[in-house]
Design a protein around this motif. Sequence first.
Motif, PDB file in Angstrom:
ATOM      1  N   ALA A   6       1.005  -1.107  -0.140  1.00 31.78           N
ATOM      2  CA  ALA A   6      -0.046  -0.059  -0.086  1.00 31.78           C
ATOM      3  C   ALA A   6       0.682   1.287   0.023  1.00 31.78           C
TER       4      ALA A   6
ATOM      5  N   ALA B 202      -1.256  -1.542  -4.230  1.00 29.63           N
ATOM      6  CA  ALA B 202      -2.426  -1.955  -3.764  1.00 29.63           C
ATOM      7  C   ALA B 202      -3.763  -1.135  -3.581  1.00 29.63           C
TER       8      ALA B 202
ATOM      9  N   PRO C 178      -7.049   0.569  -2.245  1.00 31.26           N
ATOM     10  CA  PRO C 178      -7.648   0.813  -0.911  1.00 31.26           C
ATOM     11  C   PRO C 178      -8.407  -0.259  -0.414  1.00 31.26           C
TER      12      PRO C 178
ATOM     13  N   THR D 265      -6.327  -3.188   0.745  1.00 31.47           N
ATOM     14  CA  THR D 265      -5.504  -2.682   1.814  1.00 31.47           C
ATOM     15  C   THR D 265      -6.391  -3.010   3.162  1.00 31.47           C
TER      16      THR D 265
ATOM     17  N   PHE E 263      -9.579   3.888   5.331  1.00 34.05           N
ATOM     18  CA  PHE E 263      -9.344   3.503   4.000  1.00 34.05           C
ATOM     19  C   PHE E 263     -10.792   3.145   3.086  1.00 34.05           C
TER      20      PHE E 263
ATOM     21  N   ALA F 278      -0.888   4.704   5.297  1.00 35.20           N
ATOM     22  CA  ALA F 278      -0.163   3.362   5.012  1.00 35.20           C
ATOM     23  C   ALA F 278       1.421   3.266   5.505  1.00 35.20           C
TER      24      ALA F 278
END
Length: 349
Positions: A100, A105, A107, A110, A248, A261
């Motif tokens: 992330a 990646a 959201p 994650t 997120f 992150a």
Amino acid sequence: MKLSYVSTSSIREALRYSMARMQADLVDGQKEVQSGKVADTGLALGVRTGKTVSLSRDIDRLKAIIDSNTLVASRLTTTQDSLSQISDAASTFLTAMTSASSGNATPETTRQAAVSMLEALTGIVNSSFNGEHIFAGVNTDVVPLADYFASGSPAKAAFDAAFEAKFGFAQSDAAAADITPEEMTAFMEGAASDLFLGDGWSTVWSEATDQGITTRIALNETAETSVSANNEGIRKLVMAATMVANLFEAPLNDQALGTIAKKATLLVGEAMGDIAQTQAKTGFVEQRITQASERITMQSDIFKDFLHDLEGVDPYEASTRVNALISQIETSYALTARIQQLSLTRLLS
């Protein structure tokens, strides 16, 4: 010359008395064969009886400590297994946070990793052994860690309230897209940090005590034999997972999400180091308990030898005496039966 007589009644009474004595001796003999020690310690040892009482009490105390150490060692083994599971989950979560942070990646992906981490962590920390919660400190009868995803969760309500107090709007508000990385950093290191690493932790998150369980592992030695959910590593993992799982799904910009992150990655890395130190400390306590139990077992064996020298009996001699008494009793029964058959009428008939 003086004549005297012996009646069959007097013979029977004499045999009855003799048989009663032999039966009492047989009971004592059988006790000695089964127990390996004298049936009546006071009668056999006299003034030395106090020594046997003292030695028996000391042996019982040592046995109680050994039994306690066995139970504590099992609980610590369970604790070590739980810490290993937390470490493995944190390692998986760290991989997701690294992706992330580098922008590799989505959201949602994650966030799902954070949700899985928080659910797994809550389940592990709230696990129990022998009916006691192993991460609750001395409050072993309470669930130590609040369930963030439970309906009406105070922990989630506290986090949402802290966000709104900081920014003036809810996380789902479209205005969240204008939050800068600097503002997000200030929130995470201020109000959010207080919820997890400050006083907020014991208010909404944890029912555990900082004080762990202190156990006597030897006559003159104690040790702290539990790990609390208030452990710094557990707090940091909860903070990292909660921030990512919560923020997120908000309409934040990429810069703010990246800041979250990176902060989460830092927290997870620090937490894994804290967990490793806790595992090492727990392993040291396990070693102390093993060594203490070995010393106590040796001491108990010495006391048992002393006690056996005082009140022990030769099992072969005791068995021989019991067999002889059984033979004598059987003979006595046979004589009694013969005597009961004697009568003047039978003699004259």
